[in-house]
Scaffold this motif. Structure first.
Motif, PDB file in Angstrom:
ATOM      1  N   PHE A 154     -67.546  55.768 -14.046  1.00  0.00           N
ATOM      2  CA  PHE A 154     -66.442  55.568 -15.031  1.00  0.00           C
ATOM      3  C   PHE A 154     -65.434  54.285 -14.434  1.00  0.00           C
ATOM      4  O   PHE A 154     -64.805  53.961 -14.913  1.00  0.00           O
ATOM      5  N   GLY A 155     -65.657  54.055 -13.104  1.00  0.00           N
ATOM      6  CA  GLY A 155     -65.255  52.725 -12.652  1.00  0.00           C
ATOM      7  C   GLY A 155     -65.941  51.418 -13.493  1.00  0.00           C
ATOM      8  O   GLY A 155     -65.415  50.928 -13.883  1.00  0.00           O
ATOM      9  N   PHE A 156     -67.567  52.103 -13.974  1.00  0.00           N
ATOM     10  CA  PHE A 156     -68.153  50.579 -15.308  1.00  0.00           C
ATOM     11  C   PHE A 156     -66.955  51.057 -16.420  1.00  0.00           C
ATOM     12  O   PHE A 156     -67.143  49.722 -16.862  1.00  0.00           O
ATOM     13  N   MET A 157     -66.637  52.541 -16.977  1.00  0.00           N
ATOM     14  CA  MET A 157     -65.688  52.258 -18.200  1.00  0.00           C
ATOM     15  C   MET A 157     -65.048  51.533 -17.836  1.00  0.00           C
ATOM     16  O   MET A 157     -64.226  50.666 -18.659  1.00  0.00           O
ATOM     17  N   LEU A 158     -64.076  50.781 -16.108  1.00  0.00           N
ATOM     18  CA  LEU A 158     -62.767  51.176 -16.949  1.00  0.00           C
ATOM     19  C   LEU A 158     -62.933  48.932 -16.411  1.00  0.00           C
ATOM     20  O   LEU A 158     -61.964  48.592 -16.770  1.00  0.00           O
ATOM     21  N   THR A 159     -63.867  48.549 -15.933  1.00  0.00           N
ATOM     22  CA  THR A 159     -63.978  47.022 -15.949  1.00  0.00           C
ATOM     23  C   THR A 159     -64.799  46.417 -17.176  1.00  0.00           C
ATOM     24  O   THR A 159     -64.103  45.402 -17.480  1.00  0.00           O
ATOM     25  N   ASN A 160     -65.102  47.321 -17.877  1.00  0.00           N
ATOM     26  CA  ASN A 160     -65.705  46.684 -19.130  1.00  0.00           C
ATOM     27  C   ASN A 160     -65.098  46.872 -20.358  1.00  0.00           C
ATOM     28  O   ASN A 160     -65.959  47.174 -21.537  1.00  0.00           O
ATOM     29  N   TYR A 161     -63.784  48.020 -20.156  1.00  0.00           N
ATOM     30  CA  TYR A 161     -62.864  48.168 -21.145  1.00  0.00           C
ATOM     31  C   TYR A 161     -62.507  47.222 -22.374  1.00  0.00           C
ATOM     32  O   TYR A 161     -62.372  45.890 -22.098  1.00  0.00           O
ATOM     33  N   LYS A 162     -63.026  47.077 -23.891  1.00  0.00           N
ATOM     34  CA  LYS A 162     -62.502  45.959 -24.681  1.00  0.00           C
ATOM     35  C   LYS A 162     -61.172  46.498 -25.407  1.00  0.00           C
ATOM     36  O   LYS A 162     -61.987  48.016 -26.483  1.00  0.00           O
ATOM     37  N   PRO A 163     -60.514  46.432 -25.540  1.00  0.00           N
ATOM     38  CA  PRO A 163     -59.411  47.095 -26.779  1.00  0.00           C
ATOM     39  C   PRO A 163     -59.915  46.497 -28.177  1.00  0.00           C
ATOM     40  O   PRO A 163     -60.515  46.107 -28.444  1.00  0.00           O
ATOM     41  N   LYS A 164     -59.648  47.793 -28.933  1.00  0.00           N
ATOM     42  CA  LYS A 164     -60.231  47.243 -30.649  1.00  0.00           C
ATOM     43  C   LYS A 164     -59.745  46.486 -31.091  1.00  0.00           C
ATOM     44  O   LYS A 164     -58.323  45.720 -30.709  1.00  0.00           O
ATOM     45  N   THR A 165     -60.038  45.834 -31.627  1.00  0.00           N
ATOM     46  CA  THR A 165     -59.348  44.540 -33.132  1.00  0.00           C
ATOM     47  C   THR A 165     -59.122  45.170 -33.879  1.00  0.00           C
ATOM     48  O   THR A 165     -60.139  45.622 -34.590  1.00  0.00           O
ATOM     49  N   ILE A 166     -58.565  44.633 -34.867  1.00  0.00           N
ATOM     50  CA  ILE A 166     -57.958  44.368 -36.335  1.00  0.00           C
ATOM     51  C   ILE A 166     -58.766  43.300 -36.769  1.00  0.00           C
ATOM     52  O   ILE A 166     -59.631  42.892 -36.274  1.00  0.00           O
ATOM     53  N   THR A 167     -59.357  44.758 -37.857  1.00  0.00           N
ATOM     54  CA  THR A 167     -61.098  44.408 -38.774  1.00  0.00           C
ATOM     55  C   THR A 167     -60.043  42.589 -39.093  1.00  0.00           C
ATOM     56  O   THR A 167     -58.510  41.926 -39.655  1.00  0.00           O
ATOM     57  N   THR A 168     -61.120  41.623 -39.388  1.00  0.00           N
ATOM     58  CA  THR A 168     -60.606  40.391 -40.222  1.00  0.00           C
ATOM     59  C   THR A 168     -59.693  41.283 -41.718  1.00  0.00           C
ATOM     60  O   THR A 168     -59.300  39.578 -41.976  1.00  0.00           O
ATOM     61  N   ASN A 169     -60.142  41.846 -42.251  1.00  0.00           N
ATOM     62  CA  ASN A 169     -59.146  42.045 -44.022  1.00  0.00           C
ATOM     63  C   ASN A 169     -57.600  42.160 -43.691  1.00  0.00           C
ATOM     64  O   ASN A 169     -57.910  42.078 -44.142  1.00  0.00           O
ATOM     65  N   LYS A 170     -57.312  43.616 -42.427  1.00  0.00           N
ATOM     66  CA  LYS A 170     -56.615  43.514 -42.287  1.00  0.00           C
ATOM     67  C   LYS A 170     -55.901  42.063 -41.565  1.00  0.00           C
ATOM     68  O   LYS A 170     -54.797  42.320 -42.163  1.00  0.00           O
TER      69      LYS A 170
END
Length: 109
Positions: A17-33
């Motif tokens: 759980f701690g590993f998941m929190l420290t390595n969280y990367k938010p989803k980015t908008i695709t280049t097409n959008k």
């Protein structure tokens, strides 16, 4: 008491759980959008620029009526309404200030 096996499982879950929190990367908008949004904003900017440039050509002033002085300006249009609104707003603010002063005086006594 917690058994040794259960303790290992618990520690592994906490670590994961701690590993998941420290390595969280938010989803980015695709280049097409991103490209689509950029194109839309450019189109909107071009339309606004065209409106600003060409609408004044459509709003031509009227020619003066024969027999009148073309330099005279009617003041009794919206200007008198603006003056009346300013006087009313000033009176309202003055009334509020006086009420606030009287409430402060009564609280001090």
């Amino acid at each position: 008491m917690v058994s040794k096996n259960n303790r290992k499982i618990l520690l592994k879950q906490v670590y994961d759980f701690g590993f998941m929190l420290t390595n969280y990367k938010p989803k980015t908008i695709t280049t097409n959008k991103k490209l689509r949004m950029k194109k839309q904003t450019q189109i909107i900017q071009i339309l606004i620029m065209l409106l600003v440039l060409f609408v004044p050509m459509l709003l031509m002033a009227q020619t003066p009526v024969a027999g009148t002085d073309p330099d005279t300006v009617p003041i009794d249009g919206g200007l008198s309404l603006l003056v009346a609104a300013g006087v009313g707003y000033g009176a309202k603010k003055l009334k509020e200030r006086r009420q606030k002063a009287t409430t402060l005086d009564t609280k001090e006594k």
